[in-house]
Structure formats: C-alpha cells, structure tokens
Enzyme design. Structure first.
Site, PDB file in Angstrom:
ATOM      1  N   TRP A  96      34.017 -10.512  -8.190  1.00 47.94           N
ATOM      2  CA  TRP A  96      33.953 -10.390  -9.653  1.00 47.94           C
ATOM      3  C   TRP A  96      33.954 -11.809 -10.229  1.00 47.94           C
ATOM      4  O   TRP A  96      34.773 -12.632  -9.827  1.00 47.94           O
ATOM      5  CB  TRP A  96      35.169  -9.603 -10.166  1.00 47.94           C
ATOM      6  N   PHE A 156      41.637  -7.040  -7.911  1.00 47.40           N
ATOM      7  CA  PHE A 156      42.614  -6.014  -7.543  1.00 47.40           C
ATOM      8  C   PHE A 156      42.574  -5.736  -6.038  1.00 47.40           C
ATOM      9  O   PHE A 156      43.603  -5.471  -5.411  1.00 47.40           O
ATOM     10  CB  PHE A 156      42.330  -4.730  -8.345  1.00 47.40           C
ATOM     11  N   GLU A 157      41.392  -5.828  -5.458  1.00 47.19           N
ATOM     12  CA  GLU A 157      41.227  -5.546  -4.027  1.00 47.19           C
ATOM     13  C   GLU A 157      41.756  -6.680  -3.139  1.00 47.19           C
ATOM     14  O   GLU A 157      41.879  -6.526  -1.918  1.00 47.19           O
ATOM     15  CB  GLU A 157      39.752  -5.290  -3.699  1.00 47.19           C
ATOM     16  N   HIS A 206      43.029  -4.308 -19.972  1.00 45.46           N
ATOM     17  CA  HIS A 206      42.805  -4.291 -18.524  1.00 45.46           C
ATOM     18  C   HIS A 206      43.214  -5.609 -17.880  1.00 45.46           C
ATOM     19  O   HIS A 206      43.812  -5.636 -16.803  1.00 45.46           O
ATOM     20  CB  HIS A 206      41.320  -4.021 -18.247  1.00 45.46           C
ATOM     21  N   ARG A 253      37.992 -24.949 -14.474  1.00 43.43           N
ATOM     22  CA  ARG A 253      38.899 -25.007 -13.319  1.00 43.43           C
ATOM     23  C   ARG A 253      38.203 -24.641 -12.012  1.00 43.43           C
ATOM     24  O   ARG A 253      38.846 -24.452 -10.983  1.00 43.43           O
ATOM     25  CB  ARG A 253      40.078 -24.048 -13.573  1.00 43.43           C
TER      26      ARG A 253
HETATM   27  C1  DLZ Z   1      37.487  -4.001 -13.825  1.00 41.21           C
HETATM   28  C2  DLZ Z   1      37.644  -5.477 -13.827  1.00 41.21           C
HETATM   29  C3  DLZ Z   1      37.613  -6.209 -15.035  1.00 41.21           C
HETATM   30  C4  DLZ Z   1      37.433  -5.544 -16.364  1.00 41.21           C
HETATM   31  N1  DLZ Z   1      37.718  -7.530 -15.048  1.00 41.21           N
HETATM   32  C5  DLZ Z   1      37.867  -8.198 -13.871  1.00 41.21           C
HETATM   33  C6  DLZ Z   1      38.012  -9.609 -13.862  1.00 41.21           C
HETATM   34  O1  DLZ Z   1      37.946 -10.309 -14.883  1.00 41.21           O
HETATM   35  N2  DLZ Z   1      38.174 -10.215 -12.661  1.00 41.21           N
HETATM   36  C7  DLZ Z   1      38.249  -9.519 -11.482  1.00 41.21           C
HETATM   37  O2  DLZ Z   1      38.422 -10.137 -10.418  1.00 41.21           O
HETATM   38  N3  DLZ Z   1      38.125  -8.174 -11.473  1.00 41.21           N
HETATM   39  C8  DLZ Z   1      37.927  -7.503 -12.624  1.00 41.21           C
HETATM   40  N4  DLZ Z   1      37.803  -6.145 -12.619  1.00 41.21           N
HETATM   41  C9  DLZ Z   1      37.708  -5.440 -11.323  1.00 41.21           C
HETATM   42  C10 DLZ Z   1      39.048  -5.074 -10.691  1.00 41.21           C
HETATM   43  O3  DLZ Z   1      39.660  -6.225 -10.106  1.00 41.21           O
HETATM   44  C11 DLZ Z   1      38.811  -4.043  -9.566  1.00 41.21           C
HETATM   45  O4  DLZ Z   1      37.795  -4.508  -8.712  1.00 41.21           O
HETATM   46  C12 DLZ Z   1      38.390  -2.688 -10.122  1.00 41.21           C
HETATM   47  O5  DLZ Z   1      39.308  -2.250 -11.091  1.00 41.21           O
HETATM   48  C13 DLZ Z   1      38.296  -1.629  -8.982  1.00 41.21           C
HETATM   49  O6  DLZ Z   1      39.557  -1.464  -8.355  1.00 41.21           O
END
Ligand code: DLZ
Length: 163
Positions: A29, A64-65, A95, A141
């Site tokens: 992400w 999150f993963e 979120h 950064r």
């Molecule tokens: C869903 C989401 C959002 C809105 N923003 C980010 C972010 O800014 N950076 C990031 O690393 N991940 C984001 N995610 C994804 C969540 O980390 C995760 O992959 C999803 O909620 C699926 O579990």
C-alpha cells in the site's frame, strides 16, 4: 515541525552485519513510498556487510498484514532481525487511526514476545512504518528532504543485532 534527517547516522557507531540474516517485510500500500524505504534499507544493510543472499524481502498487501507476516516470519523465517516497512497516510475516515494504532501496538507486542513466537531465540523487530498526515510528509521521509526511514530502520537493525 520535524527536522530530523532519518538518513543521518555516525558510521563508526554502526556494527557490522556480517553473517547476519535480515528479513524485510514491505507493505505494498503506497508502494511509491514503501519501495523507496525498502531500497534505502537494503542499500544500508549491504553497506554494512550483510550479504545479498542474507537479505530476504517479502511483500504484503497493506500495513495491517505486516502483523501476520511478522508473526509468521518469527516462527518460520530463520532470520536474525526483521525490518517492517509501511506507509499509512491519513484519509477522510477514522480508518487511519485504527490501522496505525493496531500496527504500532501489536508490533510492540510481537517485539516483546519474539522468543515465544520463534520458539528459540530473540529476534529484534524494527518498526519502519511511516504514519503521516499526508503524502508529502511520507515522501519527505522516503528519500526526500527528511531522509529515508528505511535507512534509519536498517541502522537500527544492525545496532539491535549486537545488543
Ligand atoms: C485500507 C487501507 C487504507 C484506507 N489505508 C492504508 C494506508 O494508508 N496504508 C496501508 O499500509 N494500508 C492501508 N489500508 C490497507 C490495510 O492496511 C489492509 O491492507 C486492509 O485493511 C486489508 O486488511
């Protein structure tokens, strides 16, 4: 306003990484940010003697993963340190707060339970997850005007490996 250069360190204070194995877990992400963090971390580890073959880079969809991947790497990763890289950018919904808090709290929890999870040894987990209010702060950064948090994470890993 932050003025810390994340790429600034005293090389004489950084231990060699020779014979050490490091796994880097990268969130996809905001990959323009996180891949720059990855490149900074790999380059720095190589500069301090970690062999290319001893650096394993693994990818997950989002920050999150990183938690699941860190727990699994502790159990099966066969490495001496884990660097976790992500970029969480504040959006229009709450979120950001939930993901950031969960990632930070649980990385801390994993870091204090590495021996139980790995089943054998302590493995330092290095937090290289950016949490920023906007994209520009993240770019600053990730190789921008405030250095590269991936470099800082690699230096921290090398120091913790000798702790
Ligand atoms: C869903 C989401 C959002 C809105 N923003 C980010 C972010 O800014 N950076 C990031 O690393 N991940 C984001 N995610 C994804 C969540 O980390 C995760 O992959 C999803 O909620 C699926 O579990």
């Amino acid at each position: 306003m932050s003025t810390t250069d994340l790429s600034h360190y005293d090389p004489s204070q950084v231990p060699s990484g020779e014979k050490k194995k490091v796994t880097i877990i990268v969130s996809e992400w905001n990959s323009d940010i996180t891949f720059a963090l990855r490149d900074g971390a790999v380059k720095t580890l190589r500069e301090f003697g970690v062999r290319e073959d001893d650096i394993v880079v693994r990818y997950v969809p989002g920050s999150f993963e990183l938690l699941y991947a860190t727990a699994k790497t502790l159990q099966f990763g066969n490495c001496d340190a884990i660097i976790v890289l992500g970029s969480i950018i504040r959006g229009e919904t709450p979120h950001f707060d939930y993901i950031s808090e969960s990632v930070m709290v649980n990385l801390g929890h994993l870091n204090t339970h590495t021996k139980q999870l790995s089943g054998s040894s302590y493995v330092p987990i290095i937090n290289g997850v950016l949490t920023t209010n906007d994209k520009q702060q993240a770019l600053d950064r990730a190789g921008g005007k405030l250095g590269n948090k991936g470099v800082e994470a690699a230096v921290t890993a090398l120091k913790m490996l000798r702790f």
